[in-house]
Write an enzyme that holds these catalytic residues in place. Structure first.
Site, PDB file in Angstrom:
ATOM      1  N   ARG A  50      14.257 -15.458  22.536  1.00 18.77           N
ATOM      2  CA  ARG A  50      14.429 -16.207  23.793  1.00 18.77           C
ATOM      3  C   ARG A  50      13.189 -17.031  24.119  1.00 18.77           C
ATOM      4  O   ARG A  50      13.288 -18.075  24.778  1.00 18.77           O
ATOM      5  CB  ARG A  50      14.800 -15.242  24.919  1.00 18.77           C
ATOM      6  CG  ARG A  50      13.740 -14.235  25.242  1.00 18.77           C
ATOM      7  CD  ARG A  50      14.291 -13.044  26.012  1.00 18.77           C
ATOM      8  NE  ARG A  50      15.064 -12.135  25.147  1.00 18.77           N
ATOM      9  CZ  ARG A  50      15.651 -11.015  25.567  1.00 18.77           C
ATOM     10  NH1 ARG A  50      15.571 -10.663  26.836  1.00 18.77           N
ATOM     11  NH2 ARG A  50      16.314 -10.262  24.727  1.00 18.77           N
ATOM     12  N   GLU A  81      11.552 -11.997  21.080  1.00 19.37           N
ATOM     13  CA  GLU A  81      10.873 -13.258  20.768  1.00 19.37           C
ATOM     14  C   GLU A  81      11.819 -14.444  20.678  1.00 19.37           C
ATOM     15  O   GLU A  81      11.416 -15.581  20.900  1.00 19.37           O
ATOM     16  CB  GLU A  81      10.094 -13.098  19.452  1.00 19.37           C
ATOM     17  CG  GLU A  81      10.884 -13.351  18.164  1.00 19.37           C
ATOM     18  CD  GLU A  81      12.032 -12.372  17.946  1.00 19.37           C
ATOM     19  OE1 GLU A  81      12.015 -11.278  18.540  1.00 19.37           O
ATOM     20  OE2 GLU A  81      12.964 -12.706  17.184  1.00 19.37           O
ATOM     21  N   LYS A 140       9.077  -3.112  15.074  1.00 19.05           N
ATOM     22  CA  LYS A 140      10.371  -2.461  14.850  1.00 19.05           C
ATOM     23  C   LYS A 140      10.202  -1.245  13.948  1.00 19.05           C
ATOM     24  O   LYS A 140       9.266  -1.206  13.147  1.00 19.05           O
ATOM     25  CB  LYS A 140      11.326  -3.444  14.146  1.00 19.05           C
ATOM     26  CG  LYS A 140      11.827  -4.587  14.994  1.00 19.05           C
ATOM     27  CD  LYS A 140      12.762  -5.471  14.189  1.00 19.05           C
ATOM     28  CE  LYS A 140      13.284  -6.635  15.026  1.00 19.05           C
ATOM     29  NZ  LYS A 140      14.164  -6.220  16.131  1.00 19.05           N
ATOM     30  N   ASP A 168       9.083  -8.112  20.805  1.00 16.60           N
ATOM     31  CA  ASP A 168      10.271  -8.145  19.955  1.00 16.60           C
ATOM     32  C   ASP A 168      11.414  -8.937  20.605  1.00 16.60           C
ATOM     33  O   ASP A 168      12.420  -9.223  19.962  1.00 16.60           O
ATOM     34  CB  ASP A 168      10.718  -6.712  19.636  1.00 16.60           C
ATOM     35  CG  ASP A 168      11.685  -6.649  18.470  1.00 16.60           C
ATOM     36  OD1 ASP A 168      11.824  -7.666  17.753  1.00 16.60           O
ATOM     37  OD2 ASP A 168      12.293  -5.578  18.271  1.00 16.60           O
ATOM     38  N   ASP A 170      16.877 -13.517  10.581  1.00 12.82           N
ATOM     39  CA  ASP A 170      16.759 -13.802  12.015  1.00 12.82           C
ATOM     40  C   ASP A 170      16.605 -15.314  12.276  1.00 12.82           C
ATOM     41  O   ASP A 170      16.404 -15.730  13.409  1.00 12.82           O
ATOM     42  CB  ASP A 170      15.569 -13.019  12.588  1.00 12.82           C
ATOM     43  CG  ASP A 170      15.742 -12.708  14.072  1.00 12.82           C
ATOM     44  OD1 ASP A 170      16.889 -12.738  14.554  1.00 12.82           O
ATOM     45  OD2 ASP A 170      14.725 -12.440  14.735  1.00 12.82           O
ATOM     46  N   ASP A 176      11.371 -11.328  11.595  1.00 13.03           N
ATOM     47  CA  ASP A 176      11.107 -10.709  12.894  1.00 13.03           C
ATOM     48  C   ASP A 176      10.700  -9.250  12.694  1.00 13.03           C
ATOM     49  O   ASP A 176      11.539  -8.365  12.606  1.00 13.03           O
ATOM     50  CB  ASP A 176      12.366 -10.802  13.776  1.00 13.03           C
ATOM     51  CG  ASP A 176      12.151 -10.151  15.143  1.00 13.03           C
ATOM     52  OD1 ASP A 176      10.986  -9.875  15.494  1.00 13.03           O
ATOM     53  OD2 ASP A 176      13.161  -9.939  15.848  1.00 13.03           O
ATOM     54  N   LYS A 216      17.927 -20.632  16.796  1.00 13.05           N
ATOM     55  CA  LYS A 216      16.787 -19.725  16.658  1.00 13.05           C
ATOM     56  C   LYS A 216      16.444 -19.624  15.177  1.00 13.05           C
ATOM     57  O   LYS A 216      17.291 -19.286  14.357  1.00 13.05           O
ATOM     58  CB  LYS A 216      17.148 -18.338  17.200  1.00 13.05           C
ATOM     59  CG  LYS A 216      16.133 -17.231  16.845  1.00 13.05           C
ATOM     60  CD  LYS A 216      16.488 -15.874  17.470  1.00 13.05           C
ATOM     61  CE  LYS A 216      15.587 -14.753  16.946  1.00 13.05           C
ATOM     62  NZ  LYS A 216      15.907 -13.419  17.515  1.00 13.05           N
TER      63      LYS A 216
HETATM   64  N1  BES Z   1      16.344 -10.405  16.108  1.00 13.02           N
HETATM   65  C1  BES Z   1      16.521  -9.366  17.042  1.00 13.02           C
HETATM   66  C2  BES Z   1      17.989  -9.067  17.341  1.00 13.02           C
HETATM   67  C3  BES Z   1      18.808  -8.534  16.194  1.00 13.02           C
HETATM   68  C4  BES Z   1      18.968  -7.170  16.034  1.00 13.02           C
HETATM   69  C5  BES Z   1      19.440  -9.386  15.327  1.00 13.02           C
HETATM   70  C6  BES Z   1      19.723  -6.685  14.998  1.00 13.02           C
HETATM   71  C7  BES Z   1      20.203  -8.898  14.289  1.00 13.02           C
HETATM   72  C8  BES Z   1      20.352  -7.540  14.124  1.00 13.02           C
HETATM   73  C9  BES Z   1      15.829  -9.735  18.359  1.00 13.02           C
HETATM   74  O1  BES Z   1      14.702 -10.521  18.235  1.00 13.02           O
HETATM   75  C10 BES Z   1      15.397  -8.460  18.993  1.00 13.02           C
HETATM   76  O2  BES Z   1      14.554  -7.819  18.439  1.00 13.02           O
HETATM   77  N2  BES Z   1      15.997  -8.124  20.134  1.00 13.02           N
HETATM   78  C11 BES Z   1      15.681  -6.932  20.831  1.00 13.02           C
HETATM   79  C12 BES Z   1      15.536  -7.256  22.291  1.00 13.02           C
HETATM   80  C13 BES Z   1      14.939  -6.152  23.106  1.00 13.02           C
HETATM   81  C14 BES Z   1      13.487  -5.950  22.727  1.00 13.02           C
HETATM   82  C15 BES Z   1      15.079  -6.519  24.547  1.00 13.02           C
HETATM   83  C16 BES Z   1      16.818  -5.945  20.586  1.00 13.02           C
HETATM   84  O3  BES Z   1      17.971  -6.370  20.527  1.00 13.02           O
HETATM   85  O4  BES Z   1      16.538  -4.761  20.430  1.00 13.02           O
HETATM   86 ZN    ZN Z   2      14.615 -11.744  16.584  1.00 10.76          ZN
HETATM   87 MN    MN Z   3      12.957  -9.374  17.914  1.00 12.04          MN
END
Ligand code: BES
Ligand code: ZN
Ligand code: MN
Length: 500
Positions: free
Chosen positions: A350, A348, A276, A346, A287, A269, A264
């Protein structure tokens, strides 16, 4: 920091570093040196209550006639149980101690450790490797180089009988370290400097080591039908890239089918329209950690001229909110033909991986696919900052990965994949949606989503969201980008697939 190897000459040392095991038995060279300085070392150990335990260190000025500056004793712990990783950690601690003493040049004297199974050449090489990993700093944006945290230690001289052999042992480790540093550098770069186009350029630097690097632009991706990845990219003025890498080092016909690594690479992000909160949003510059690990592994394998075939795919995008950004509720069609309802922009990673994984299995037909991604905050809730999450459709593959992680001190913990979670990502309008229905199992539903894009190929997914960045230094991992995954995957590949 430079590292050199030479034959023992203790009296020519700068700060002299001596490793001492529990029981404080000195090796013959150190004992002879102690005698020459009228027992100053033994005296210091007794008065300083130094017992040779791990994490114990004792530094004192050498007597005038010793010909050296200071003497630093480092506890080695129980000699008979010392592993390569322990020795690397001790090498890292030595750098930290020299750094704390503001030394510019240290001399590490290595000889056989009584009771230890590891040979002196390997002891020296592992000390050096740990020291090297520990010396990493990302200082390019600091004007005042000497500012807090920056390394003042310029040189570590390793003195050992049979220095040439120690140097030979160190060479492959140095290359792996080079891969780790490449990953740490990429992860540390801010998102105004490192974005899909510039990250693709970084990948292209691997060409000089013999890696084949193909860079797909937006048009090429559109022609392939990568609607999931392109949907994430469409809100940003930074154009997406997909990079395919190939290292063909295998010599035997039976080793030709490659292992695949997928990463990824979200260079920033923001969350997109599902934006966020601002606290810690700056963390989202890393990210792209999964893609950086893939590039680091290629760097190490190619620098070593590894006899193995490995391919890689990294999906590079920036996730931003704007008038052209994708909206919650949008439906996109992935390269696989499966449609996805984007409930949360968010989630994204996947979406990017869906097309990167499909492209990878379609183009390379690999033996196995391992993907790495800073995919979910939920994995941090589950495992914290020590273990990365492991998901796999193939138990043998999972065991090999977990074993490699154990060896390298980059630990994995396996979580379940199970069709029972599939109902969470069912959509009323499309083949699936990009987030789970309930609150729970966020890392598992994400993995379950990815599974739909790998076909029948044995596959493992490693969620590195908790381990890619660290706010606390460890012996071989300074604060900041960790490079977690490079050593693990390098070992996984060489132990299981590299030919003679
Ligand atoms: N890049 C984030 C995950 C992340 C969070 C990485 C903290 C490193 C530190 C990912 O893209 C994300 O935002 N995931 C969301 C998914 C949710 C919207 C289902 C999350 O984990 O909140
Ligand atoms: Zn992300
Ligand atoms: Mn995200």
């Amino acid at each position: 920091m430079k590292i050199d190897f030479s034959e023992p000459n203790l009296s020519k040392a700068t700060t002299l570093v001596l490793g001492v095991p529990v029981g404080t038995r000195l090796g013959p060279q150190a004992a002879a040196f102690d005698k020459a300085v009228a027992g100053a070392i033994r005296h210091a150990m007794e008065t300083g209550r130094f017992e040779g335990k791990r994490k114990q260190a004792l530094r004192f000025p050498a007597p005038a006639k010793a010909g050296v500056g200071q003497i630093l004793l480092i506890g080695l712990g129980e000699a008979k149980s010392l592993t390569a990783t322990d020795l690397q950690n001790i090498g890292g601690e030595i750098v930290d101690e020299l750094q704390a003493a503001k030394e510019t040049h240290g001399t590490l004297a290595v000889e056989a450790i009584p009771g230890c199974k590891v040979k002196p050449a390997e002891i020296a090489a592992n000390f050096a490797y740990g020291a090297r990993l520990s010396s990493y700093r990302f200082g390019k944006y600091r004007k005042e180089k000497a500012k807090e945290g920056q390394l003042v230690l310029e040189r570590l001289s390793v003195q050992v009988k049979g220095a040439a052999q120690a140097k030979r042992c160190y060479q492959p480790l140095e290359k792996i370290g080079e891969g780790v540093f490449f990953t740490r550098d990429l992860v540390s770069e801010p998102a105004n400097v490192l974005y899909p186009e510039t990250l693709a350029k970084e990948a292209a630097t691997l060409r000089r080591l013999g890696v084949k690097v193909d860079i797909l632009d937006e048009k090429a991706m559109r022609e392939l039908g990568m609607g999931a990845l392109l949907g994430v990219a469409q809100g940003s003025v930074r154009k997406p890239r997909l990079v395919a890498l190939s290292w063909q080092g295998a010599k035997r016909a039976k080793d030709k089918r490659p292992i695949a690594l997928v990463g990824k690479g979200v260079t920033f992000d923001s969350g997109g329209i599902s934006i966020k909160p601002s606290a810690h949003m700056e963390d989202m510059k890393w990210d792209m950690g999964g893609s950086a690990v893939v590039l680091g592994v290629f760097r190490a394998l190619a620098a070593r001229k590894a006899r193995v075939n490995v391919v890689g795919v990294v999906g590079l995008v920036e996730n931003m909110p704007s008038g052209t950004a994708q909206r919650p509720g949008d439906v996109v069609t992935s390269m696989s033909g499966q449609t996805i309802e984007v409930i949360n922009t968010d989630a994204e990673g996947r979406l990017v991986l869906a097309d990167a994984l499909w492209y990878c299995q379609d183009r390379f037909k690999p033996r196995a696919i391992i993907d790495l991604a800073t995919l979910t905050g939920a994995i941090i809730v589950a495992l914290g900052m020590e273990y990365a999450g492991l998901f796999s459709s193939d138990d043998k593959l999972a065991k090999k990965l977990a074993a490699a992680g154990e060896e390298e001190g980059e630990r994995l913990w396996q979580l379940p994949l199970d069709p029972i979670y599939d109902k969470d990502i069912n959509s009323d309008i499309a083949d699936m949606k990009n987030v789970g229905a309930g609150r729970g199992a966020g890392s598992i539903t994400a993995a379950q989503f990815l599974k739909r894009f790998v076909g029948d190929i044995p596959w493992a997914h490693i969620d590195i969201a908790g381990v890619t960045w660290s706010n606390q230094a460890k012996p071989t991992v300074p604060k900041g980008g960790t490079g977690f995954g490079v050593r693990l995957l390098h070992r996984f590949i060489t132990d299981n697939y590299e030919g003679k």
